[in-house]
Scaffold this active site. Structure first.
Site, PDB file in Angstrom:
ATOM      1  N   ASN A   1       1.676  -8.347  10.551  1.00 44.37           N
ATOM      2  CA  ASN A   1       0.751  -7.691  11.494  1.00 44.37           C
ATOM      3  C   ASN A   1      -0.665  -8.248  11.460  1.00 44.37           C
ATOM      4  O   ASN A   1      -1.329  -8.313  12.497  1.00 44.37           O
ATOM      5  CB  ASN A   1       0.762  -6.174  11.287  1.00 44.37           C
ATOM      6  CG  ASN A   1       0.344  -5.761   9.915  1.00 44.37           C
ATOM      7  OD1 ASN A   1       0.688  -6.416   8.935  1.00 44.37           O
ATOM      8  ND2 ASN A   1      -0.390  -4.679   9.811  1.00 44.37           N
TER       9      ASN A   1
ATOM     10  N   GLU B   1      -6.519  -2.387  -4.699  1.00 43.16           N
ATOM     11  CA  GLU B   1      -7.140  -3.708  -4.678  1.00 43.16           C
ATOM     12  C   GLU B   1      -8.472  -3.600  -3.953  1.00 43.16           C
ATOM     13  O   GLU B   1      -8.691  -2.677  -3.166  1.00 43.16           O
ATOM     14  CB  GLU B   1      -6.214  -4.724  -4.017  1.00 43.16           C
ATOM     15  CG  GLU B   1      -4.906  -4.896  -4.812  1.00 43.16           C
ATOM     16  CD  GLU B   1      -4.163  -6.186  -4.516  1.00 43.16           C
ATOM     17  OE1 GLU B   1      -4.809  -7.161  -4.106  1.00 43.16           O
ATOM     18  OE2 GLU B   1      -2.942  -6.206  -4.699  1.00 43.16           O
TER      19      GLU B   1
ATOM     20  N   GLU C   1       1.310  -2.490  -1.359  1.00 38.11           N
ATOM     21  CA  GLU C   1       0.670  -1.850  -0.197  1.00 38.11           C
ATOM     22  C   GLU C   1       1.761  -1.649   0.845  1.00 38.11           C
ATOM     23  O   GLU C   1       2.280  -2.623   1.400  1.00 38.11           O
ATOM     24  CB  GLU C   1      -0.460  -2.730   0.335  1.00 38.11           C
ATOM     25  CG  GLU C   1      -1.598  -2.841  -0.680  1.00 38.11           C
ATOM     26  CD  GLU C   1      -2.809  -3.629  -0.182  1.00 38.11           C
ATOM     27  OE1 GLU C   1      -3.685  -3.908  -1.006  1.00 38.11           O
ATOM     28  OE2 GLU C   1      -2.859  -3.950   1.012  1.00 38.11           O
TER      29      GLU C   1
ATOM     30  N   CYS D   1      -1.241  -0.893   9.465  1.00 39.24           N
ATOM     31  CA  CYS D   1      -0.732   0.097   8.507  1.00 39.24           C
ATOM     32  C   CYS D   1      -1.640   1.325   8.457  1.00 39.24           C
ATOM     33  O   CYS D   1      -1.203   2.422   8.143  1.00 39.24           O
ATOM     34  CB  CYS D   1      -0.614  -0.513   7.129  1.00 39.24           C
ATOM     35  SG  CYS D   1      -2.210  -1.034   6.488  1.00 39.24           S
TER      36      CYS D   1
END
Ligand code: NAD
Ligand code: 6OD
Length: 486
Positions: free
Chosen positions: A155, A467, A254, A288
């Site tokens: 994405n 992160e 993630e 996301c």
């Protein structure tokens, strides 16, 4: 016709099997390139090169020397900005305006932030008196974790790949990157930049292919990989965590989300609508952090639904270079089928379709592309599939709520916990929500605003680890404790 080769030990190579697969332009469905699929021999070679590079010149560089090389890398990425832009647009079909403002600038920024952070990060030290009257000093040093496997989605290809490669290299690791099979271009191009600025061979490697029984699985199961950092679907992350258990390799994950926006009646209405349009539809909803559930306090419900409908209907789909284009296609036919299956489910479950719900009529030249209408639903129960499951398309369900307690319960009643956006002018209410919502990231009166020094990651099934800035160093380094008696 473009050709995407693997990048191993500083050299572009095909694969022993000779296998290739198609690179498709999502705008019209045409085949625009051939991708060379890495098999076990290529993955083995890439991991071996990465392991050897740790022992070579790269492993001997000091932090300032490493940072000088990475500085040159950011300059070269910016110098080749247009090449990265064209490559990203060809792979994804995103509007030029979006890729040039978000994806490509972050490619360089993702190195710069970790150069700056590593230069100014210290470790702890403690003095003590020993029982025999001597002195001891205990201090910690951060050492690179080793060979890092970086497994990426499609994405935001360059943005999400460099978000991992930046800190990995700043910390002195070497990497083997497996880009998504849908978006090989910018990851492959970065190899040229690495060679140009003199990053030693084997530090950055790229293997192309799919997940199961292909490069993704071979890489994540490889015993010489010391850590795996992954961005993608929760189901895939779960499979990778199982692979990582063999050899007790750490992971940074993630993963998916089903993010909510909460709009209180006291919000700044126009600013909220402007932000929600982006949160729900930007990048064709393939973000996301995007919003797929909107909860609106009852007095504002009808007004907000009407305003968002108007704005959704101005999201003109079109070719990336067309200045009128506001929204690009979905990434693939497979993803278009998935999103459309949710559009059908919503109708079957009794949704009111406020706008959209299908495929837009496109000009002949674009008819083969993977287009989709921005879609808004209302009227569904909280148990409906489009309210509970991640769709990853330009769509949202809007529901009314009355009280803070009620909306908090609804937002949290989901297996994901990535991000939420809260809109209110009451600072106390905003902070109560931020403390109560089970997510890794809570925006107040904004969305997707990032400071790269801050922790980024998801709660619940949206991920493991954080992160960003120094937080990345938890994964990309090991802390070694040294105790000296003198
Ligand atoms: P995906 O999980 O299908 O694929 C991601 C990568 O994993 C690809 O490179 C793929 O080839 C590889 N892969 C697949 N199966 C594998 C296996 N068994 N072993 C090793 N590798 C494997 O995800 P996607 O469809 O590319 O991306 C969309 C998803 O990513 C959405 O769920 C989205 O929410 C999530 N995402 C999350 C974040 C975040 O920061 N939390 C960011 C972007 C995307
Ligand atoms: O901005 C970032 O650092 C980040 N990781 C964004 C993720 C977006 C997901 O699609």
């Amino acid at each position: 016709m473009k050709e995407f080769l693997n990048f191993i030990n500083g050299t572009y190579v095909g694969s022993a099997s000779g296998r290739t697969f198609d690179n498709i332009n999502p705008v019209d469905g045409s085949v625009i390139g051939k991708i060379h699929e890495a098999g076990k021999p290529e993955v083995d070679a890439a991991v071996a090169a990465a392991k050897a590079a740790l022992q070579g010149e790269w492993g001997r560089l000091t932090v300032p020397e490493r940072c000088t090389l990475l500085d040159a890398l950011t300059i070269e990425i910016n110098r080749r900005f247009d090449d990265f832009l064209q490559a990203e647009i060809a792979d994804t079909g995103k509007p030029h305006a979006l890729a040039s403002h978000l994806d490509i600038p972050r490619g360089a920024a993702n190195f710069q932030i970790f150069i700056d952070t590593i230069k100014s990060t210290s470790t702890e030290s403690f003095n003590m008196r020993t029982g025999d009257g001597k002195t001891a000093l205990s201090y910690a040093v951060r050492v690179p974790r080793g060979v890092i496997a970086v497994v990426c989605p499609w994405n935001l290809p360059l943005l999400l790949m460099t978000w991992k490669v930046g800190p990995a290299l700043a910390c002195g690791n070497t990497v083997v990157v497996k880009p998504s099979e849908e978006t090989p271009a910018t990851t492959t191009l970065l190899g040229e930049v690495m060679n140009k600025v003199g990053v030693p061979q084997g530090v950055y490697n790229v293997v192309h292919g799919f997940g199961p029984d292909s490069a993704g699985q071979f890489l994540t199961e490889h015993p010489d990989v010391d850590g795996i950092t992954f961005t993608g679907e929760t189901r895939t992350g779960t499979a990778i965590m199982k692979a990582a258990a063999d050899g007790v390799r750490p992971v940074s994950m993630e993963m998916g989300g089903k993010n909510a926006a909460v709009v209180f009646a006291d919000c700044d209405f126009d600013a909220t609508v402007d932000t929600l349009v982006r949160a729900c539809f930007e990048n064709t909803g393939q973000v996301c952090l995007g919003t797929e559930r909107v909860y609106v306090q009852r007095p504002l419900f009808d007004k907000l639904v009407a305003a968002l409908k108007v704005r959704a209907e101005t999201m003109t789909p079109g070719a990336p270079m067309d200045q009128a284009t506001k929204i690009g296609p979905l990434i693939s036919k497979e993803h278009q089928d998935k999103v459309l299956s949710f559009y059908k489910k919503a109708a079957a479950e009794g949704a009111t379709v406020v706008t959209g719900g299908g495929v837009p009529d496109m000009p002949d030249a674009l008819k083969g592309g993977f287009w989709i209408e921005p879609t808004i639903w209302t009227g569904l129960p909280e148990t409906a599939s489009v309210v509970t499951e991640e769709i990853f398309g330009p769509c949202c369900h809007i529901a009314p709520f009355d009280s803070e307690a009620e909306v908090l319960q609804k937002v949290n009643a989901n297996r994901y916990g990535l991000a939420t956006a809260v809109f209110t002018q009451d600072i106390g209410k905003a902070n109560r929500m931020a403390h109560g919502i089970e997510v890794g990231l809570c925006w107040i009166n904004t969305w997707f605003l990032r400071d790269l020094r801050t922790p980024f990651g998801g709660s619940k099934q949206s991920g493991i680890g954080r992160e960003g800035g120094v937080h990345s160093f938890e994964f990309y380094t090991e802390l070694r404790n040294v105790m000296v008696k003198f």
